[in-house]
Design an enzyme around this catalytic site. Structure first.
Site, PDB file in Angstrom:
ATOM      1  N   CYS A   1      -5.320 -19.358   5.118  1.00  0.00           N
ATOM      2  CA  CYS A   1      -5.345 -18.316   4.097  1.00  0.00           C
ATOM      3  C   CYS A   1      -6.829 -18.045   3.792  1.00  0.00           C
ATOM      4  CB  CYS A   1      -4.619 -18.782   2.836  1.00  0.00           C
ATOM      5  SG  CYS A   1      -5.366 -20.231   2.100  1.00  0.00           S
TER       6      CYS A   1
ATOM      7  N   HIS B   1      -5.698 -30.315   5.605  1.00  0.00           N
ATOM      8  CA  HIS B   1      -4.817 -31.302   6.223  1.00  0.00           C
ATOM      9  C   HIS B   1      -4.664 -30.976   7.695  1.00  0.00           C
ATOM     10  CE1 HIS B   1      -3.545 -33.725   2.942  1.00  0.00           C
ATOM     11  NE2 HIS B   1      -3.320 -32.673   2.199  1.00  0.00           N
TER      12      HIS B   1
ATOM     13  N   HIS C   1      -9.363 -26.467  -3.055  1.00  0.00           N
ATOM     14  CA  HIS C   1      -8.535 -26.934  -4.176  1.00  0.00           C
ATOM     15  C   HIS C   1      -9.289 -26.974  -5.503  1.00  0.00           C
ATOM     16  CE1 HIS C   1      -5.481 -28.282  -1.560  1.00  0.00           C
ATOM     17  NE2 HIS C   1      -6.046 -29.391  -1.144  1.00  0.00           N
TER      18      HIS C   1
ATOM     19  N   CYS D   1     -11.593 -22.051  -4.011  1.00  0.00           N
ATOM     20  CA  CYS D   1     -11.021 -20.717  -3.812  1.00  0.00           C
ATOM     21  C   CYS D   1     -11.174 -19.917  -5.117  1.00  0.00           C
ATOM     22  CB  CYS D   1      -9.548 -20.831  -3.441  1.00  0.00           C
ATOM     23  SG  CYS D   1      -8.775 -19.224  -3.296  1.00  0.00           S
TER      24      CYS D   1
ATOM     25  N   GLU E   1      -5.291 -29.937  -6.638  1.00  0.00           N
ATOM     26  CA  GLU E   1      -5.589 -28.671  -7.341  1.00  0.00           C
ATOM     27  C   GLU E   1      -5.275 -28.814  -8.834  1.00  0.00           C
ATOM     28  OE1 GLU E   1      -3.672 -24.970  -5.953  1.00  0.00           O
ATOM     29  OE2 GLU E   1      -3.759 -24.330  -8.040  1.00  0.00           O
TER      30      GLU E   1
ATOM     31  N   THR F   1      -1.486 -22.676  -7.837  1.00  0.00           N
ATOM     32  CA  THR F   1      -1.457 -21.444  -7.019  1.00  0.00           C
ATOM     33  C   THR F   1      -0.312 -21.415  -6.010  1.00  0.00           C
ATOM     34  OG1 THR F   1      -3.002 -22.438  -5.467  1.00  0.00           O
ATOM     35  CG2 THR F   1      -3.941 -20.976  -7.129  1.00  0.00           C
TER      36      THR F   1
ATOM     37  N   CYS G   1      -0.683 -17.770  -6.195  1.00  0.00           N
ATOM     38  CA  CYS G   1      -1.336 -16.960  -5.160  1.00  0.00           C
ATOM     39  C   CYS G   1      -0.243 -16.526  -4.180  1.00  0.00           C
ATOM     40  CB  CYS G   1      -2.377 -17.808  -4.456  1.00  0.00           C
ATOM     41  SG  CYS G   1      -2.874 -17.142  -2.892  1.00  0.00           S
TER      42      CYS G   1
ATOM     43  N   SER H   1       0.995 -31.764   6.843  1.00  0.00           N
ATOM     44  CA  SER H   1       0.816 -30.560   6.030  1.00  0.00           C
ATOM     45  C   SER H   1       2.134 -30.169   5.365  1.00  0.00           C
ATOM     46  CB  SER H   1       0.303 -29.420   6.922  1.00  0.00           C
ATOM     47  OG  SER H   1       0.678 -28.181   6.408  1.00  0.00           O
TER      48      SER H   1
ATOM     49  N   SER I   1      -3.206 -24.684   7.234  1.00  0.00           N
ATOM     50  CA  SER I   1      -4.340 -25.483   7.703  1.00  0.00           C
ATOM     51  C   SER I   1      -4.413 -25.517   9.231  1.00  0.00           C
ATOM     52  CB  SER I   1      -4.231 -26.892   7.117  1.00  0.00           C
ATOM     53  OG  SER I   1      -2.919 -27.376   7.245  1.00  0.00           O
TER      54      SER I   1
HETATM   55 FE1  F3S Z   1      -5.269 -20.093  -0.180  1.00  0.00          FE
HETATM   56 FE2  F3S Z   1      -6.713 -19.711  -2.327  1.00  0.00          FE
HETATM   57 FE3  F3S Z   1      -4.251 -18.874  -2.234  1.00  0.00          FE
HETATM   58  S1  F3S Z   1      -6.749 -21.505  -1.030  1.00  0.00           S
HETATM   59  S2  F3S Z   1      -3.192 -20.336  -0.913  1.00  0.00           S
HETATM   60  S3  F3S Z   1      -5.931 -18.112  -0.989  1.00  0.00           S
HETATM   61  S4  F3S Z   1      -5.245 -19.887  -3.935  1.00  0.00           S
END
Ligand code: F3S
Length: 284
Positions: free
Chosen positions: A12, A42, A77, A99, A129, A167, A195, A223, A267
């Site tokens: 991501c 991971h 995280h 992030c 996180e 998230t 997210c 993972s 990951s």
């Molecule tokens: Fe990835 Fe950030 Fe969303 S690490 S899962 S874009 S909160």
């Protein structure tokens, strides 16, 4: 044979940014030892590759306490505020790859708790996180993970409350838990900080798996988001295979499949996805 590769497969935005930060720092060759605070993702392959480039992992806060020098990279995280304070007190250079979606939660929690609100985090208490988010509150927080936690929650009647989410929490579950807390009639502000990268990846995996004869899910065996993807795909398609790399894939298993789908966890590096994709194409 038709091959359908999920557009959302692999890193991501936040993970990609963190991994790139490590490689950039390693390439700079500043003469300083580079550390990541916890494994950056991971994925054994990626961690081994980073080790080859001289990057070391700090496994615990005690490891950080012992550190005298070097460059520390904070992973996507995020970390509690006290970790930044420690790094600054020790005069250790750090690169923050938290992030931005997680950083936003840190800022909300800091502000709302300083204004006297009690913070509730909907999430998994032991996830790094959530540990990081907790560490930005000016007062103790409550973590709620399931219905029982939500039902047991109480506060002073005059206490204002602010709810945020981890998230990657499941939206339906978040709604369900918020609903229970709202019934308690406190003065509550709810901020949905989920997210949508995870939701989109899962929805796309499901829709591909429903329409193919065989489905390949690529990701590290540790993972949890890949395990979840596998479950979703296996429910939708009987011929679903969980592989870490191309070596785990027995192309014979795909047999007479006319359509094959591929997805991958957050990951899983792109080169592994491409390698699998290339080999499936060549062999059919
Ligand atoms: Fe990835 Fe950030 Fe969303 S690490 S899962 S874009 S909160």
């Amino acid at each position: 044979m038709e091959l359908k590769v999920a557009k959302t497969a692999g890193f991501c935005f936040g993970v990609k940014r963190a991994v790139e930060t490590v490689y950039e720092q390693a390439a700079l060759e500043s003469g300083k030892q580079i550390y990541t605070y916890g494994p950056i993702i991971h994925n054994e392959e990626v961690i081994k590759d980073m080790e080859k480039r001289g990057v070391k992992v700090l496994g615990t806060e005690e490891d950080l306490d012992k550190l005298k020098d070097g460059i520390v990279i904070i992973r996507s995280h995020g970390v509690p505020k006290r970790i930044y304070d420690k790094l600054e007190e020790k005069g250790i250079t750090y690169v923050d790859a938290t992030c931005p979606f997680v950083k936003k939660i840190h800022n909300i929690v800091k502000k709302e708790s300083e204004e006297g609100k009690h913070v509730i985090i909907i999430g998994n208490e032991v996830h790094p996180e959530v540990e990081g988010i907790k560490g930005w509150s000016a007062a103790p927080v409550t973590v709620i993970q399931n219905i029982k936690d939500a039902e047991n929650f109480t506060a002073e009647p005059s206490q204002k409350i602010c709810i945020v989410s981890q998230t990657t929490f499941n939206y339906k579950k978040f709604e369900e838990l918020v609903e229970i807390i709202l019934k308690k009639r406190y003065d509550i502000s709810v901020l949905n900080t989920i997210c949508n990268a995870t939701t989109e990846r899962q929805a796309e995996a499901q829709s591909i798996a429903e329409g193919v004869d065989a489905m390949i899910v690529i990701g590290d065996k540790h993972s949890s988001n890949t395990q979840k993807l596998f479950e979703i795909c296996a429910n939708a398609c009987n011929n679903t295979y969980y592989i870490q790399t191309l070596d785990d894939l027995d192309l014979n298993q795909l047999g007479s499949a006319k359509t094959v789908g591929i997805t991958a966890g957050a990951s899983t590096p792109n080169n592994i996805i491409e390698e699998v994709q290339r080999n499936v194409r060549i062999n059919f």
